[in-house]
Design a protein around this motif. Structure first.
Motif, PDB file in Angstrom:
ATOM      1  N   ASN A 298      -2.887  14.994 -44.554  1.00 21.54           N
ATOM      2  CA  ASN A 298      -2.343  16.251 -44.020  1.00 21.54           C
ATOM      3  C   ASN A 298      -3.358  16.827 -43.030  1.00 21.54           C
ATOM      4  OD1 ASN A 298      -1.312  18.818 -43.520  1.00 21.54           O
ATOM      5  ND2 ASN A 298      -0.469  19.003 -45.599  1.00 21.54           N
ATOM      6  N   VAL A 299      -3.200  16.464 -41.770  1.00 22.35           N
ATOM      7  CA  VAL A 299      -4.162  16.869 -40.730  1.00 22.35           C
ATOM      8  C   VAL A 299      -4.156  18.373 -40.519  1.00 22.35           C
ATOM      9  CG1 VAL A 299      -4.744  16.660 -38.275  1.00 22.35           C
ATOM     10  CG2 VAL A 299      -4.063  14.629 -39.567  1.00 22.35           C
ATOM     11  N   GLU A 300      -2.967  18.978 -40.481  1.00 25.08           N
ATOM     12  CA  GLU A 300      -2.870  20.423 -40.222  1.00 25.08           C
ATOM     13  C   GLU A 300      -3.513  21.238 -41.347  1.00 25.08           C
ATOM     14  OE1 GLU A 300      -1.793  21.772 -37.297  1.00 25.08           O
ATOM     15  OE2 GLU A 300      -1.867  19.642 -36.789  1.00 25.08           O
ATOM     16  N   LYS A 301      -3.302  20.792 -42.581  1.00 31.39           N
ATOM     17  CA  LYS A 301      -3.922  21.495 -43.714  1.00 31.39           C
ATOM     18  C   LYS A 301      -5.447  21.374 -43.648  1.00 31.39           C
ATOM     19  CE  LYS A 301      -4.194  21.561 -48.767  1.00 31.39           C
ATOM     20  NZ  LYS A 301      -3.893  20.830 -50.019  1.00 31.39           N
ATOM     21  N   THR A 302      -5.931  20.184 -43.251  1.00 32.90           N
ATOM     22  CA  THR A 302      -7.380  19.975 -43.129  1.00 32.90           C
ATOM     23  C   THR A 302      -7.962  20.877 -42.043  1.00 32.90           C
ATOM     24  OG1 THR A 302      -7.072  17.667 -43.796  1.00 32.90           O
ATOM     25  CG2 THR A 302      -9.184  18.242 -42.796  1.00 32.90           C
ATOM     26  N   LYS A 303      -7.251  21.020 -40.940  1.00 38.01           N
ATOM     27  CA  LYS A 303      -7.705  21.919 -39.866  1.00 38.01           C
ATOM     28  C   LYS A 303      -7.779  23.358 -40.370  1.00 38.01           C
ATOM     29  CE  LYS A 303      -5.975  19.280 -35.879  1.00 38.01           C
ATOM     30  NZ  LYS A 303      -4.990  19.269 -34.783  1.00 38.01           N
ATOM     31  N   GLN A 304      -6.782  23.757 -41.172  1.00 35.63           N
ATOM     32  CA  GLN A 304      -6.781  25.112 -41.719  1.00 35.63           C
ATOM     33  C   GLN A 304      -7.986  25.330 -42.629  1.00 35.63           C
ATOM     34  OE1 GLN A 304      -4.223  27.481 -40.817  1.00 35.63           O
ATOM     35  NE2 GLN A 304      -5.956  28.706 -41.509  1.00 35.63           N
ATOM     36  N   GLU A 305      -8.346  24.293 -43.406  1.00 37.44           N
ATOM     37  CA  GLU A 305      -9.529  24.404 -44.276  1.00 37.44           C
ATOM     38  C   GLU A 305     -10.814  24.487 -43.456  1.00 37.44           C
ATOM     39  OE1 GLU A 305      -9.732  21.460 -47.311  1.00 37.44           O
ATOM     40  OE2 GLU A 305      -7.871  22.090 -48.285  1.00 37.44           O
ATOM     41  N   LEU A 306     -10.862  23.793 -42.311  1.00 38.21           N
ATOM     42  CA  LEU A 306     -12.028  23.886 -41.418  1.00 38.21           C
ATOM     43  C   LEU A 306     -12.228  25.331 -40.964  1.00 38.21           C
ATOM     44  CD1 LEU A 306     -11.505  20.758 -39.114  1.00 38.21           C
ATOM     45  CD2 LEU A 306     -13.302  21.040 -40.826  1.00 38.21           C
ATOM     46  N   VAL A 307     -11.109  26.002 -40.683  1.00 36.29           N
ATOM     47  CA  VAL A 307     -11.163  27.402 -40.244  1.00 36.29           C
ATOM     48  C   VAL A 307     -11.574  28.310 -41.399  1.00 36.29           C
ATOM     49  CG1 VAL A 307      -9.840  29.345 -39.317  1.00 36.29           C
ATOM     50  CG2 VAL A 307      -9.435  27.026 -38.448  1.00 36.29           C
ATOM     51  N   ASN A 308     -10.906  28.157 -42.539  1.00 36.27           N
ATOM     52  CA  ASN A 308     -11.127  29.061 -43.678  1.00 36.27           C
ATOM     53  C   ASN A 308     -12.485  28.892 -44.337  1.00 36.27           C
ATOM     54  OD1 ASN A 308      -8.538  29.970 -43.232  1.00 36.27           O
ATOM     55  ND2 ASN A 308      -7.605  28.713 -44.831  1.00 36.27           N
ATOM     56  N   LYS A 309     -12.921  27.628 -44.507  1.00 36.55           N
ATOM     57  CA  LYS A 309     -14.150  27.369 -45.265  1.00 36.55           C
ATOM     58  C   LYS A 309     -15.399  27.244 -44.397  1.00 36.55           C
ATOM     59  CE  LYS A 309     -11.809  25.108 -49.158  1.00 36.55           C
ATOM     60  NZ  LYS A 309     -11.741  23.903 -50.020  1.00 36.55           N
ATOM     61  N   LEU A 310     -15.237  26.805 -43.132  1.00 38.14           N
ATOM     62  CA  LEU A 310     -16.410  26.573 -42.285  1.00 38.14           C
ATOM     63  C   LEU A 310     -16.413  27.427 -41.024  1.00 38.14           C
ATOM     64  CD1 LEU A 310     -16.569  22.652 -42.409  1.00 38.14           C
ATOM     65  CD2 LEU A 310     -17.714  24.289 -43.903  1.00 38.14           C
ATOM     66  N   ASN A 311     -15.317  28.144 -40.798  1.00 40.61           N
ATOM     67  CA  ASN A 311     -15.175  28.937 -39.567  1.00 40.61           C
ATOM     68  C   ASN A 311     -15.274  28.060 -38.315  1.00 40.61           C
ATOM     69  OD1 ASN A 311     -14.649  31.376 -38.282  1.00 40.61           O
ATOM     70  ND2 ASN A 311     -16.824  31.783 -37.927  1.00 40.61           N
ATOM     71  N   LEU A 312     -14.811  26.802 -38.437  1.00 39.56           N
ATOM     72  CA  LEU A 312     -14.739  25.890 -37.296  1.00 39.56           C
ATOM     73  C   LEU A 312     -13.305  25.909 -36.779  1.00 39.56           C
ATOM     74  CD1 LEU A 312     -16.797  22.760 -38.474  1.00 39.56           C
ATOM     75  CD2 LEU A 312     -17.438  24.403 -36.705  1.00 39.56           C
ATOM     76  N   ILE A 313     -13.092  26.496 -35.607  1.00 40.29           N
ATOM     77  CA  ILE A 313     -11.740  26.641 -35.061  1.00 40.29           C
ATOM     78  C   ILE A 313     -11.487  25.541 -34.036  1.00 40.29           C
ATOM     79  CG2 ILE A 313     -10.137  28.195 -33.875  1.00 40.29           C
ATOM     80  CD1 ILE A 313     -11.960  30.515 -34.842  1.00 40.29           C
ATOM     81  N   PRO A 314     -10.496  24.669 -34.291  1.00 36.69           N
ATOM     82  CA  PRO A 314     -10.198  23.580 -33.346  1.00 36.69           C
ATOM     83  C   PRO A 314      -9.844  24.114 -31.960  1.00 36.69           C
ATOM     84  CG  PRO A 314      -9.059  23.242 -35.443  1.00 36.69           C
ATOM     85  CD  PRO A 314      -9.623  24.614 -35.479  1.00 36.69           C
ATOM     86  N   GLU A 315     -10.148  23.320 -30.946  1.00 36.17           N
ATOM     87  CA  GLU A 315      -9.882  23.754 -29.574  1.00 36.17           C
ATOM     88  C   GLU A 315      -8.401  23.994 -29.326  1.00 36.17           C
ATOM     89  OE1 GLU A 315     -13.351  22.196 -26.680  1.00 36.17           O
ATOM     90  OE2 GLU A 315     -11.890  20.693 -27.275  1.00 36.17           O
ATOM     91  N   GLU A 316      -7.539  23.162 -29.925  1.00 34.20           N
ATOM     92  CA  GLU A 316      -6.102  23.355 -29.701  1.00 34.20           C
ATOM     93  C   GLU A 316      -5.588  24.625 -30.365  1.00 34.20           C
ATOM     94  OE1 GLU A 316      -6.431  19.837 -32.662  1.00 34.20           O
ATOM     95  OE2 GLU A 316      -7.576  20.723 -31.019  1.00 34.20           O
ATOM     96  N   TRP A 317      -6.392  25.232 -31.244  1.00 39.75           N
ATOM     97  CA  TRP A 317      -6.042  26.514 -31.856  1.00 39.75           C
ATOM     98  C   TRP A 317      -6.761  27.680 -31.175  1.00 39.75           C
ATOM     99  CZ3 TRP A 317      -5.766  25.904 -37.940  1.00 39.75           C
ATOM    100  CH2 TRP A 317      -4.807  24.940 -38.250  1.00 39.75           C
ATOM    101  N   GLY A 318      -7.379  27.388 -30.041  1.00 36.13           N
ATOM    102  CA  GLY A 318      -8.060  28.435 -29.283  1.00 36.13           C
ATOM    103  C   GLY A 318      -9.543  28.557 -29.560  1.00 36.13           C
ATOM    104  N   GLY A 319     -10.094  27.638 -30.365  1.00 33.34           N
ATOM    105  CA  GLY A 319     -11.527  27.685 -30.672  1.00 33.34           C
ATOM    106  C   GLY A 319     -12.329  26.795 -29.741  1.00 33.34           C
ATOM    107  N   ASP A 320     -13.545  26.460 -30.166  1.00 29.89           N
ATOM    108  CA  ASP A 320     -14.408  25.622 -29.327  1.00 29.89           C
ATOM    109  C   ASP A 320     -14.919  24.387 -30.070  1.00 29.89           C
ATOM    110  OD1 ASP A 320     -16.111  26.832 -31.070  1.00 29.89           O
ATOM    111  OD2 ASP A 320     -17.264  27.932 -29.561  1.00 29.89           O
ATOM    112  N   THR A 321     -14.240  24.011 -31.181  1.00 30.21           N
ATOM    113  CA  THR A 321     -14.650  22.829 -31.942  1.00 30.21           C
ATOM    114  C   THR A 321     -13.732  21.651 -31.605  1.00 30.21           C
ATOM    115  OG1 THR A 321     -15.443  24.204 -33.767  1.00 30.21           O
ATOM    116  CG2 THR A 321     -15.054  21.881 -34.239  1.00 30.21           C
ATOM    117  N   ILE A 322     -14.333  20.551 -31.163  1.00 32.41           N
ATOM    118  CA  ILE A 322     -13.551  19.341 -30.883  1.00 32.41           C
ATOM    119  C   ILE A 322     -13.198  18.675 -32.213  1.00 32.41           C
ATOM    120  CG2 ILE A 322     -13.618  17.031 -29.870  1.00 32.41           C
ATOM    121  CD1 ILE A 322     -15.434  18.129 -27.698  1.00 32.41           C
TER     122      ILE A 322
END
Length: 690
Positions: A298-322
């Motif tokens: 579940n890639v989308e759920k993993t991305k959400q956990e990156l945001v919630n637990k590590l504050n790493l926001i993917p670039e496609e979600w408007g952040g600066d993490t590749i």
């Protein structure tokens, strides 16, 4: 032409991505990062525009470059001439000269240049800031200024045997003119079983050229791969332990960290730990979401956990993490991951010195049956050659052979190249730094001094204890306390963080660089060593390996079973770090009964003390009809013509105010003493706490 990402357009235009981003900003085109998309119409306009501009640039490029070079040379010549004049004589300095603005004038180097040069080295100086002796000497050495102090040195200044070598690299990096781009060095991190080793193995098998017959079979700790015509160096040992231990020894090799997270498992405790280690080292992080081939991925759920637990926001979600979804097992999107590594390397401007003395980082050391003591290293600067004299800590040697990652014997190795060095007299410390020196005599001299100092250093540890925070923070303008927290449960950790965050203030930042559930481990100690942090445990203990390592490194581990005791200890330490507050204490009151005018002296107030006392070295406030007329110092205090230090009520006295003569009968005087009082920190909702 379809829409393109910024870096893709830069490639088509044969431009540097950073330059294109600047050009787009000048044209008013808003972009967030090199991964931002540019619409089709804008892409076509840019391709057309830059195609037309090429001819214009070609015509005037040479002229502009030459003019710029002439201007720069003139400026550098003037600055060098001014500095050279100052170098000839020894500059004598006193305590008043230990301000950056005055100090810069004394040594003949503009204050702005010093600030800029130190900023490039990662050190922040402020205009006019007070310098300690060691910092003043460091600045003087950078510009070859000879100075002597009339200031008594309070601390023992120990000789640094590597000073000459370190200074060479500092100056070269400060000047920047000899630096060239080098391949990025990458470490792969993440939770156990999330696919770090599988990823490294796939890259090695598919990207490394076939080994020649007769080559060695053992790994040398790192290897290089080629992608899109460029080289990437991978450290072969996955995980954050080696990464942090190297950094703790002052030998950070990693330029980019790849954080592997399994799409079927998400962000796990070791993922958080690995992220905190990389973040603490201030290296850019690329996330590889692995195992996307699994049915329950579940890639989308993993991305959400990156945001919630590590504050790493993917670039496609408007952040600066590749973030790159991959399958290390099947090799899916691994090419994209390698491409992103090269892109981040380009944006980071990773550079090194191609020639001159060598500086290399040890990945691992071992006793080889055929070669004896060997060190597997990655070159950071210079070109290591067979026959060079090398030192690492108190160990020296002469390079007898160099073996690359393909098992081939080579004669020399340049920046970012992993190589096995044969020729050390004994095993150097693992994860240290290797330097080359000019001669055998120099090697013996430096290693001998380091060996002596290591013996002394065993008795004096460089890391802080909680009770010593005030001493460590005395000369620091930005006060920061770094903590590593371990607790027995997640609930305890949440409560602990909540209590600690209430101690935050504008003047002191509490930085929890890592937190986790479970016993205190050697990994926690390594991170504390690398970051100068304190380890606090709540209802947990340190394991045996962690205790031994903490003792060896001088790291303090404090454990608690009651929250308020932990908070009280922290509170006491933080209050010691606050600057004391200056408060007024009213000591007495009096009334002017008569005013005496004395030539060449001025007005003297004949005062009747009504309550308390007045002291000669105190302050006074003069009120007339309830309004404050004067506030200042007492110039003289007399009792029956005699100078006195103190007069108490109900006595009378004569008072001369400093620089004030407009005194009238009936004026009221209030006597004040200024006192420095230790400041206290207040909890939010303190009354509700137990």
């Amino acid at each position: 032409m379809a829409r393109l990402r910024v870096y893709e357009l830069a490639r088509q235009l044969e431009m540097d991505t950073r330059d294109l981003m600047k050009e787009l900003a000048d044209l008013g085109i808003e972009i967030k990062s090199h991964m931002s998309y540019i619409d089709e119409e804008t892409v076509n306009l840019l391709l057309e525009m830059y195609g037309e501009e090429e001819l214009i640039y070609e015509e005037y490029e040479l002229l502009d470059d030459e003019e710029e070079k002439v201007k720069r040379k003139k400026k550098e010549s003037v600055e060098k001439e001014e500095i050279t004049k100052k170098k000839k004589d020894i500059i004598k300095l006193n305590e008043e000269d230990l301000k950056l603005d005055k100090f810069s004038k004394k040594i003949g180097v503009p204050q702005n240049r010093i600030i800029q040069d130190f900023f490039m080295k990662g050190e922040v100086l402020k205009p006019g800031q007070t310098l300690n002796l060691q910092l003043a000497k460091k600045i003087a050495k950078m510009y070859d200024a000879k100075i002597s102090f009339d200031v008594e040195e309070k601390e023992e200044v120990r000789e640094n045997p590597l000073e000459e070598i370190e200074r060479y690299f500092e100056q070269k990096y400060s000047e920047g003119k000899d630096l060239v781009e080098r391949p990025p060095i990458v470490t792969v991190m993440g939770h156990v079983d999330h696919g770090k080793t599988t990823l490294l193995d796939f890259i090695r098998k598919t990207r490394v050229a076939e080994r020649e017959e007769g080559g060695i079979t053992q790994s040398i700790g790192a290897y290089q791969v080629e992608t899109n015509g460029k080289i990437i160096t991978f450290i072969d040992t996955p995980g954050h332990e080696i990464f942090t231990e190297m950094r703790a020894r002052g030998a950070q090799a990693t330029d980019i960290a790849v954080l592997v997270v399994a799409a079927d498992d998400g962000v796990m405790p070791q993922t958080v730990e690995a992220y905190n280690h990389a973040k603490s080292a201030n290296v850019p992080i690329i996330v590889a979401i692995n195992k996307i081939d699994k049915p329950n991925a579940n890639v989308e759920k993993t991305k959400q956990e990156l945001v919630n637990k590590l504050n790493l926001i993917p670039e496609e979600w408007g952040g600066d993490t590749i973030v790159v979804p991959i399958s290390a097992k099947k090799g899916q999107n691994v090419d994209t991951l390698l491409e992103m590594i090269l892109l981040v390397a380009e944006m980071q401007e990773i550079k090194g010195l191609p020639n001159g003395p060598v500086r290399a980082v040890i990945i691992e050391t071992k006793l080889d049956r055929g070669f004896g003591p060997v060190a597997n290293v990655i070159i950071k600067d210079g070109k290591l050659k067979v026959g060079d004299y090398v030192i690492s800590g108190k160990v020296m040697g002469k390079v007898k052979a160099l073996v690359n990652d393909k098992g081939q014997r080579i004669k020399e190795a340049g920046p970012s190249t992993p190589v096995m060095v044969v020729g050390f007299e004994e095993l150097p410390n693992s994860h240290g730094v290797v330097y080359t020196v000019k001669s055998l005599e120099k090697a013996r001299e430096i290693t001998g001094k380091i060996a002596e100092q290591e013996q002394k250093e065993l008795k004096r540890k460089r890391h802080m204890k909680l009770e010593e925070i005030l001493k460590m923070m005395e000369e620091s303008e930005k006060k920061e306390l770094k903590l590593i927290l371990k607790a027995d449960t997640q609930g305890s950790m949440i409560a602990l963080k909540g209590a600690i965050n209430k101690l935050q203030s504008e003047e002191i930042k509490i930085n929890i660089i890592h937190s986790g559930v479970g016993a205190i481990t050697s990994s926690d100690v390594m991170l504390a060593t690398a970051s100068d942090a304190i380890i606090l445990g709540f209802r947990v203990k340190a394991d045996g390996k962690a205790r031994k390592m903490a003792e060896a490194e001088g790291i303090q581990i404090k454990t608690y079973s009651i929250v308020y005791k932990l908070i009280e200890d922290l509170k006491a330490a933080l209050e010691g770090m606050l600057e004391p507050e200056e408060v007024e204490e009213i000591t007495g009151r009096g009334e002017v009964k008569k005013v005496f005018k004395i030539k060449k002296v001025g007005s003297i107030a004949g005062v009747q003390m009504l309550e308390g006392f007045v002291e000669r070295n105190g302050m006074v406030k003069l009120y007339r009809e309830g309004k404050l007329i004067y506030e200042g110092k007492i110039e003289s205090l007399k009792h029956y013509q005699q100078d006195v230090k103190k007069v108490e009520a109900p006595q009378e006295c004569g008072i001369k105010l400093e620089n004030f003569d407009d005194i009238k009968e009936g004026d009221e005087l209030e006597f004040v003493m200024l006192k420095k009082v230790s400041r206290k920190l207040n909890f939010e909702n303190e009354k509700g706490e137990e």
